[in-house]
Design a protein around this motif. Structure first.
Motif, PDB file in Angstrom:
ATOM      1  N   ILE A  30     -16.774  -6.594  -9.340  1.00 10.93           N
ATOM      2  CA  ILE A  30     -17.972  -7.283 -10.318  1.00 10.93           C
ATOM      3  C   ILE A  30     -17.468  -8.350 -11.233  1.00 10.93           C
ATOM      4  O   ILE A  30     -16.375  -7.836 -11.882  1.00 10.93           O
ATOM      5  N   SER A  31     -18.003  -9.473 -11.114  1.00  8.32           N
ATOM      6  CA  SER A  31     -17.481 -10.391 -11.938  1.00  8.32           C
ATOM      7  C   SER A  31     -18.574 -10.705 -12.880  1.00  8.32           C
ATOM      8  O   SER A  31     -19.872 -10.678 -12.779  1.00  8.32           O
ATOM      9  N   CYS A  32     -18.246 -10.889 -14.099  1.00  5.98           N
ATOM     10  CA  CYS A  32     -19.171 -11.050 -15.131  1.00  5.98           C
ATOM     11  C   CYS A  32     -18.668 -12.053 -16.060  1.00  5.98           C
ATOM     12  O   CYS A  32     -17.716 -12.165 -16.754  1.00  5.98           O
ATOM     13  N   ASP A  33     -19.470 -13.292 -16.477  1.00  4.20           N
ATOM     14  CA  ASP A  33     -19.537 -14.191 -17.179  1.00  4.20           C
ATOM     15  C   ASP A  33     -20.560 -14.207 -18.191  1.00  4.20           C
ATOM     16  O   ASP A  33     -21.647 -14.353 -17.995  1.00  4.20           O
ATOM     17  N   MET A  34     -20.016 -14.504 -19.665  1.00  2.00           N
ATOM     18  CA  MET A  34     -20.933 -14.149 -20.695  1.00  2.00           C
ATOM     19  C   MET A  34     -21.855 -15.468 -20.760  1.00  2.00           C
ATOM     20  O   MET A  34     -21.457 -16.676 -20.592  1.00  2.00           O
ATOM     21  N   ALA A  37     -25.622 -11.609 -23.621  1.00  2.89           N
ATOM     22  CA  ALA A  37     -26.092 -11.483 -22.289  1.00  2.89           C
ATOM     23  C   ALA A  37     -24.984 -12.061 -21.214  1.00  2.89           C
ATOM     24  O   ALA A  37     -24.043 -12.791 -21.587  1.00  2.89           O
ATOM     25  N   ALA A  38     -25.024 -11.872 -19.857  1.00  9.09           N
ATOM     26  CA  ALA A  38     -24.104 -12.010 -19.085  1.00  9.09           C
ATOM     27  C   ALA A  38     -24.803 -12.429 -17.513  1.00  9.09           C
ATOM     28  O   ALA A  38     -25.908 -11.887 -17.412  1.00  9.09           O
ATOM     29  N   SER A  39     -23.952 -13.335 -16.748  1.00  6.72           N
ATOM     30  CA  SER A  39     -24.427 -13.376 -15.536  1.00  6.72           C
ATOM     31  C   SER A  39     -23.259 -12.585 -14.815  1.00  6.72           C
ATOM     32  O   SER A  39     -22.378 -12.494 -15.097  1.00  6.72           O
ATOM     33  N   ILE A  40     -23.993 -11.800 -13.951  1.00  8.64           N
ATOM     34  CA  ILE A  40     -23.136 -10.777 -13.099  1.00  8.64           C
ATOM     35  C   ILE A  40     -23.330 -10.845 -11.407  1.00  8.64           C
ATOM     36  O   ILE A  40     -24.508 -10.793 -11.191  1.00  8.64           O
ATOM     37  N   GLY A  41     -22.281 -10.989 -10.971  1.00  4.94           N
ATOM     38  CA  GLY A  41     -22.201 -10.824  -9.558  1.00  4.94           C
ATOM     39  C   GLY A  41     -21.364  -9.760  -9.128  1.00  4.94           C
ATOM     40  O   GLY A  41     -20.495  -9.215  -9.794  1.00  4.94           O
ATOM     41  N   TYR A  42     -21.362  -9.478  -7.956  1.00  3.77           N
ATOM     42  CA  TYR A  42     -20.474  -8.321  -7.086  1.00  3.77           C
ATOM     43  C   TYR A  42     -20.080  -8.712  -5.592  1.00  3.77           C
ATOM     44  O   TYR A  42     -21.105  -9.322  -5.151  1.00  3.77           O
ATOM     45  N   TYR A  43     -19.280  -8.330  -5.147  1.00 10.85           N
ATOM     46  CA  TYR A  43     -19.041  -8.041  -3.588  1.00 10.85           C
ATOM     47  C   TYR A  43     -18.426  -6.795  -3.252  1.00 10.85           C
ATOM     48  O   TYR A  43     -17.668  -6.338  -4.195  1.00 10.85           O
ATOM     49  N   ALA A  44     -18.908  -6.025  -2.327  1.00 10.66           N
ATOM     50  CA  ALA A  44     -18.286  -4.770  -1.993  1.00 10.66           C
ATOM     51  C   ALA A  44     -18.277  -4.599  -0.534  1.00 10.66           C
ATOM     52  O   ALA A  44     -19.218  -4.988   0.242  1.00 10.66           O
ATOM     53  N   ALA A  45     -17.284  -4.057  -0.202  1.00  5.90           N
ATOM     54  CA  ALA A  45     -17.271  -3.858   1.490  1.00  5.90           C
ATOM     55  C   ALA A  45     -16.042  -3.003   1.457  1.00  5.90           C
ATOM     56  O   ALA A  45     -14.925  -2.786   0.879  1.00  5.90           O
ATOM     57  N   ASP A  91     -17.293 -14.078  -7.581  1.00  5.40           N
ATOM     58  CA  ASP A  91     -17.621 -15.087  -8.317  1.00  5.40           C
ATOM     59  C   ASP A  91     -18.600 -15.899  -7.994  1.00  5.40           C
ATOM     60  O   ASP A  91     -19.447 -16.472  -8.540  1.00  5.40           O
ATOM     61  N   SER A  92     -18.600 -16.222  -6.581  1.00  6.26           N
ATOM     62  CA  SER A  92     -19.765 -16.800  -5.961  1.00  6.26           C
ATOM     63  C   SER A  92     -21.323 -16.305  -6.073  1.00  6.26           C
ATOM     64  O   SER A  92     -21.943 -17.158  -6.213  1.00  6.26           O
ATOM     65  N   SER A  93     -21.202 -14.821  -6.177  1.00  9.77           N
ATOM     66  CA  SER A  93     -22.452 -14.134  -6.407  1.00  9.77           C
ATOM     67  C   SER A  93     -22.746 -14.517  -7.818  1.00  9.77           C
ATOM     68  O   SER A  93     -24.022 -14.591  -8.112  1.00  9.77           O
ATOM     69  N   MET A  94     -21.979 -14.339  -8.641  1.00  9.37           N
ATOM     70  CA  MET A  94     -22.392 -14.359  -9.995  1.00  9.37           C
ATOM     71  C   MET A  94     -22.431 -15.763 -10.601  1.00  9.37           C
ATOM     72  O   MET A  94     -23.633 -16.166 -11.426  1.00  9.37           O
TER      73      MET A  94
END
Length: 160
Positions: free
Chosen positions: A39-43, A124-132, A148-151
């Motif tokens: 999970i990538s989180c950028d404020m 607040a934050a933009s949050i993206g994730y990748y799972a597999a 990161d691309s998702s975020m």
């Protein structure tokens, strides 16, 4: 040694701690055939916080985000303050669906902090994730890049 792998501001692992733990966690999930989540989180809005309220307020915002992330530790993920206003949570999860639920847990944790602990402004934050389930030739860097691309996709969408 403990101080060298933890961020003094948030108490979360720092980049050095991430570099020690991340590959180990990824390799273990890979060997066990378990789903792995990043999970990538950028404020959002940190420049405004720093510009309008000062850098001490910016530090406080980062601490608040670190506090919000700790909810994921209770879900079994390892949380890291990578740098500046960027955070990563990673670890094994039961499924891709569970990874998506972890993102929702984090969003709720941010909302709860804003509601229950009022401050000069909301975080607040933009949050993206990748799972597999990582295959033999997959790397942690690839998983991080996809998270990161998702975020960044979500960050761009939020700006619009």
């Amino acid at each position: 040694e403990n101080a060298s792998i933890h961020d003094p501001l948030t108490g979360l692992y720092n980049r050095r701690g991430f570099n020690q733990l991340g590959p180990e966690l990824f390799a273990r999930a890979q060997q066990q055939g378990r789903c792995f989540c990043v999970i990538s989180c950028d404020m959002d809005g940190m420049k405004d916080i720093n510009d309008h309220h000062g850098h001490l307020a910016g530090d406080k915002a980062i601490v608040r985000m670190g506090t919000a992330l700790t909810v994921l530790e209770s879900e079994g993920l390892t949380c890291t303050h990578i740098s500046g206003d960027e955070f990563i949570a990673l670890g094994p999860v039961a499924s891709v669906v569970d990874a998506a639920q972890m993102v929702e847990v984090l969003k709720k944790s941010i909302e709860d902090i804003n509601r229950n602990e009022p401050w000069i402004c909301d975080i607040a934050a933009s949050i993206g994730y990748y799972a597999a389930v990582p295959h033999e030739n997959d790397t942690l860097d690839e998983f991080m890049s996809l998270a990161d691309s998702s975020m960044y996709s979500r960050k761009t969408h939020r700006r619009r």
